[in-house]
Scaffold this motif. Structure first.
Motif, PDB file in Angstrom:
ATOM      1  N   SER A   1       0.826  -1.216   0.000  1.00 17.51           N
ATOM      2  CA  SER A   1       0.000   0.000   0.000  1.00 17.51           C
ATOM      3  C   SER A   1       0.857   1.261   0.000  1.00 17.51           C
ATOM      4  O   SER A   1       0.532   2.229   0.672  1.00 17.51           O
ATOM      5  CB  SER A   1      -0.993   0.012   1.167  1.00 17.51           C
ATOM      6  N   VAL A   2       1.985   1.203  -0.736  1.00 22.03           N
ATOM      7  CA  VAL A   2       2.836   2.390  -0.879  1.00 22.03           C
ATOM      8  C   VAL A   2       2.825   2.799  -2.351  1.00 22.03           C
ATOM      9  O   VAL A   2       3.250   2.029  -3.207  1.00 22.03           O
ATOM     10  CB  VAL A   2       4.285   2.094  -0.428  1.00 22.03           C
ATOM     11  N   PRO A   3       2.333   3.997  -2.670  1.00 21.63           N
ATOM     12  CA  PRO A   3       2.269   4.379  -4.084  1.00 21.63           C
ATOM     13  C   PRO A   3       3.640   4.628  -4.711  1.00 21.63           C
ATOM     14  O   PRO A   3       3.807   4.385  -5.911  1.00 21.63           O
ATOM     15  CB  PRO A   3       1.456   5.681  -4.067  1.00 21.63           C
ATOM     16  N   ASN A   4       4.602   5.117  -3.934  1.00 24.09           N
ATOM     17  CA  ASN A   4       5.924   5.390  -4.498  1.00 24.09           C
ATOM     18  C   ASN A   4       6.744   4.103  -4.500  1.00 24.09           C
ATOM     19  O   ASN A   4       7.225   3.639  -3.464  1.00 24.09           O
ATOM     20  CB  ASN A   4       6.615   6.479  -3.663  1.00 24.09           C
ATOM     21  N   ILE A   5       6.900   3.529  -5.696  1.00 21.96           N
ATOM     22  CA  ILE A   5       7.532   2.209  -5.791  1.00 21.96           C
ATOM     23  C   ILE A   5       8.990   2.263  -5.350  1.00 21.96           C
ATOM     24  O   ILE A   5       9.499   1.321  -4.748  1.00 21.96           O
ATOM     25  CB  ILE A   5       7.405   1.688  -7.232  1.00 21.96           C
ATOM     26  N   VAL A   6       9.654   3.410  -5.632  1.00 20.26           N
ATOM     27  CA  VAL A   6      11.068   3.511  -5.269  1.00 20.26           C
ATOM     28  C   VAL A   6      11.233   3.366  -3.751  1.00 20.26           C
ATOM     29  O   VAL A   6      12.107   2.628  -3.272  1.00 20.26           O
ATOM     30  CB  VAL A   6      11.640   4.859  -5.759  1.00 20.26           C
ATOM     31  N   THR A   7      10.362   4.049  -3.009  1.00 19.18           N
ATOM     32  CA  THR A   7      10.438   3.941  -1.553  1.00 19.18           C
ATOM     33  C   THR A   7      10.164   2.511  -1.098  1.00 19.18           C
ATOM     34  O   THR A   7      10.853   1.994  -0.208  1.00 19.18           O
ATOM     35  CB  THR A   7       9.413   4.894  -0.912  1.00 19.18           C
ATOM     36  N   ALA A   8       9.167   1.875  -1.717  1.00 19.68           N
ATOM     37  CA  ALA A   8       8.830   0.506  -1.306  1.00 19.68           C
ATOM     38  C   ALA A   8       9.996  -0.436  -1.561  1.00 19.68           C
ATOM     39  O   ALA A   8      10.330  -1.274  -0.708  1.00 19.68           O
ATOM     40  CB  ALA A   8       7.591   0.033  -2.057  1.00 19.68           C
ATOM     41  N   VAL A   9      10.644  -0.296  -2.733  1.00 16.53           N
ATOM     42  CA  VAL A   9      11.767  -1.191  -3.036  1.00 16.53           C
ATOM     43  C   VAL A   9      12.926  -0.919  -2.079  1.00 16.53           C
ATOM     44  O   VAL A   9      13.541  -1.838  -1.532  1.00 16.53           O
ATOM     45  CB  VAL A   9      12.209  -1.015  -4.508  1.00 16.53           C
ATOM     46  N   LEU A  10      13.210   0.372  -1.840  1.00 19.28           N
ATOM     47  CA  LEU A  10      14.343   0.729  -0.993  1.00 19.28           C
ATOM     48  C   LEU A  10      14.136   0.276   0.442  1.00 19.28           C
ATOM     49  O   LEU A  10      15.032  -0.307   1.051  1.00 19.28           O
ATOM     50  CB  LEU A  10      14.522   2.244  -1.008  1.00 19.28           C
ATOM     51  N   ALA A  11      12.963   0.553   0.987  1.00 22.82           N
ATOM     52  CA  ALA A  11      12.780   0.392   2.427  1.00 22.82           C
ATOM     53  C   ALA A  11      12.073  -0.897   2.798  1.00 22.82           C
ATOM     54  O   ALA A  11      12.008  -1.234   3.968  1.00 22.82           O
ATOM     55  CB  ALA A  11      12.006   1.582   2.993  1.00 22.82           C
ATOM     56  N   ASP A  12      11.506  -1.597   1.825  1.00 23.59           N
ATOM     57  CA  ASP A  12      10.818  -2.835   2.178  1.00 23.59           C
ATOM     58  C   ASP A  12      11.458  -4.044   1.497  1.00 23.59           C
ATOM     59  O   ASP A  12      12.014  -4.911   2.167  1.00 23.59           O
ATOM     60  CB  ASP A  12       9.344  -2.709   1.788  1.00 23.59           C
ATOM     61  N   TYR A  13      11.417  -4.074   0.154  1.00 24.37           N
ATOM     62  CA  TYR A  13      11.949  -5.258  -0.533  1.00 24.37           C
ATOM     63  C   TYR A  13      13.461  -5.359  -0.369  1.00 24.37           C
ATOM     64  O   TYR A  13      14.008  -6.441  -0.217  1.00 24.37           O
ATOM     65  CB  TYR A  13      11.588  -5.202  -2.017  1.00 24.37           C
ATOM     66  N   ARG A  14      14.153  -4.185  -0.460  1.00 20.90           N
ATOM     67  CA  ARG A  14      15.611  -4.189  -0.324  1.00 20.90           C
ATOM     68  C   ARG A  14      16.011  -3.525   0.990  1.00 20.90           C
ATOM     69  O   ARG A  14      16.954  -2.748   1.052  1.00 20.90           O
ATOM     70  CB  ARG A  14      16.239  -3.439  -1.501  1.00 20.90           C
ATOM     71  N   SER A  15      15.287  -3.862   2.046  1.00 19.59           N
ATOM     72  CA  SER A  15      15.483  -3.161   3.311  1.00 19.59           C
ATOM     73  C   SER A  15      16.833  -3.465   3.944  1.00 19.59           C
ATOM     74  O   SER A  15      17.461  -2.602   4.552  1.00 19.59           O
ATOM     75  CB  SER A  15      14.360  -3.564   4.255  1.00 19.59           C
ATOM     76  N   TYR A  16      17.272  -4.702   3.765  1.00 21.83           N
ATOM     77  CA  TYR A  16      18.558  -5.120   4.339  1.00 21.83           C
ATOM     78  C   TYR A  16      19.691  -4.270   3.764  1.00 21.83           C
ATOM     79  O   TYR A  16      20.583  -3.815   4.485  1.00 21.83           O
ATOM     80  CB  TYR A  16      18.761  -6.585   3.986  1.00 21.83           C
ATOM     81  N   ASP A  17      19.602  -4.020   2.449  1.00 21.87           N
ATOM     82  CA  ASP A  17      20.575  -3.183   1.750  1.00 21.87           C
ATOM     83  C   ASP A  17      20.588  -1.781   2.353  1.00 21.87           C
ATOM     84  O   ASP A  17      21.639  -1.231   2.690  1.00 21.87           O
ATOM     85  CB  ASP A  17      20.166  -3.143   0.279  1.00 21.87           C
ATOM     86  N   THR A  18      19.385  -1.211   2.520  1.00 24.48           N
ATOM     87  CA  THR A  18      19.281   0.160   3.038  1.00 24.48           C
ATOM     88  C   THR A  18      19.781   0.241   4.466  1.00 24.48           C
ATOM     89  O   THR A  18      20.352   1.248   4.874  1.00 24.48           O
ATOM     90  CB  THR A  18      17.831   0.627   2.944  1.00 24.48           C
ATOM     91  N   MET A  19      19.576  -0.839   5.241  1.00 21.03           N
ATOM     92  CA  MET A  19      20.053  -0.818   6.620  1.00 21.03           C
ATOM     93  C   MET A  19      21.573  -0.659   6.651  1.00 21.03           C
ATOM     94  O   MET A  19      22.108   0.134   7.428  1.00 21.03           O
ATOM     95  CB  MET A  19      19.661  -2.106   7.340  1.00 21.03           C
TER      96      MET A  19
END
Lengths: 276, 81
Positions: free
Chosen positions: A50-68
């Motif tokens: 339920s996040v419209p901005n896909i970039v944010t979703a990929v960065l902070a959810d799908y690729r969250s480990y990377d961002t951490m």
């Protein structure tokens, strides 16, 4: 030696340019990334998080480990800056410059002086004398709160528009740096002390990793925010969006603190007494 | 996008990049590096990567320039070579 390094730079530069020729061209629909990776995210992100901005979703959810670990890199930069630059000098500088506020006269003392305590009439100023300018101080005083509000908006609105923790944190840090430039380092250290900045550095990273740990406690994978639905009255999809907000705030705090930390140490050459 | 604008910005990127290395005044190099970051930010925005453009504008053109200027202020303004 100079021509030798120039040859090496040119050699590797041309090698890199040659390698980019093998890349798929920009916006190529038959590129491997556009075949199944991008469509998957474009089609499913809104339903899953339920996040419209896909970039944010990929960065902070799908690729969250990377961002951490990106956040940890920034944290490490702040720590390295302290280790390399911070000096704790025993001997205090004698004397100093003071401004008599009502008249605007600058006084220089060669020996230590005891000013009347809580005196509003005298102001301690830097040795590298900067002319007092009411226009700069007032203008920056006006800009700082608005830029901080904008930074909070960028952090909180990262789900819907470009932005997020990194950008918002940098703008927050920049507003404090602006205050430090327009006033002086001593006034800024009085508001945000070195200790507070160091604590905030760690707190941001701790919030990020702690969210991941909470998810693990509820039996999900590390940083799988849908597990937060056990803790909050939210559906698993809304919990993922909420988890993104929490870690964005963590990233924002860490980035802000590191930016202020870098500025404190660079502007005062690690002494934390007088800055720009 | 209009390719003429892209070409102008790309040329400006190259000029700023070479200038930042070649110039002897370190303060000038810091400012040129900020200009380079800003041009890169425009390029990202043209290519549709708005998030990257935002990061480049705030980090590259904003804070890092300030940090460079602060460092130049505390060290020397001239390069040795």
């Amino acid at each position: 030696m100079k021509t030798f390094s120039l040859i090496i730079v040119l050699l590797f530069g041309s090698l890199l340019v040659y390698c980019t020729l093998d890349f798929p061209s920009w916006g190529d629909p038959t590129a491997p990334a556009s075949l199944h990776v991008s469509p998957r995210y474009i089609e499913q992100t809104l339903d899953e998080t339920s996040v419209p901005n896909i970039v944010t979703a990929v960065l902070a959810d799908y690729r969250s480990y990377d961002t951490m670990f990106e956040t940890i890199v920034i944290f490490t930069a702040g720590v390295a800056c302290i280790i390399l630059l911070r000096t704790y000098q025993r001997k205090k500088q004698l004397g100093g410059m003071y401004r008599h506020v009502p008249t605007g006269i600058t006084l220089r003392f060669k020996e230590d002086v005891q000013l009347p305590k809580d005196s509003k009439e005298f102001e301690h100023i830097d040795l590298e004398w900067v002319p007092y300018d009411i226009i700069i101080k007032t203008a920056c005083r006006l800009i700082v709160p608005f830029s901080q509000i904008f930074a909070l908006y960028v952090i909180a609105h990262g789900h819907h528009s470009p932005g997020g923790g990194f950008q918002g944190g940098v703008i927050l840090g920049a507003s404090v740096i602006l205050f430090a430039i327009s006033h002086n380092l001593r006034a800024t250290l009085g508001r945000i002390s070195e200790r507070a900045v160091a604590l905030l550095c760690g707190l941001g990273v701790f919030m990020y990793a702690g969210t991941g740990l909470i998810c693990m406690i509820f039996g999900a994978n590390f940083l799988d925010y849908s597990a937060l639905a056990h803790l909050l009255p939210l559906s698993p999809v809304a919990a993922r969006s909420f988890g993104i907000l929490i870690i964005e705030i963590g990233v924002g705090i860490a980035v802000m603190a590191v930016m202020i930390q870098l500025y404190y140490n660079l502007a005062s050459a690690g002494k934390h007494d007088e800055g720009l | 996008m209009i390719w003429q604008i892209e070409l102008i910005i790309l040329i400006a990127v190259v000029i700023c990049g070479i200038g930042a290395i070649a110039v002897r005044d370190l303060l000038g190099a810091a400012i040129l590096f900020g200009a380079y970051s800003f041009m890169m930010c425009l390029l990202w925005a043209i290519m549709g990567a708005v998030d990257v453009a935002f990061t480049e504008a705030s980090v590259g053109a904003g804070v890092s320039t300030v940090l460079f200027v602060a460092t130049v202020f505390r060290t020397s303004r001239r390069t040795k070579d």
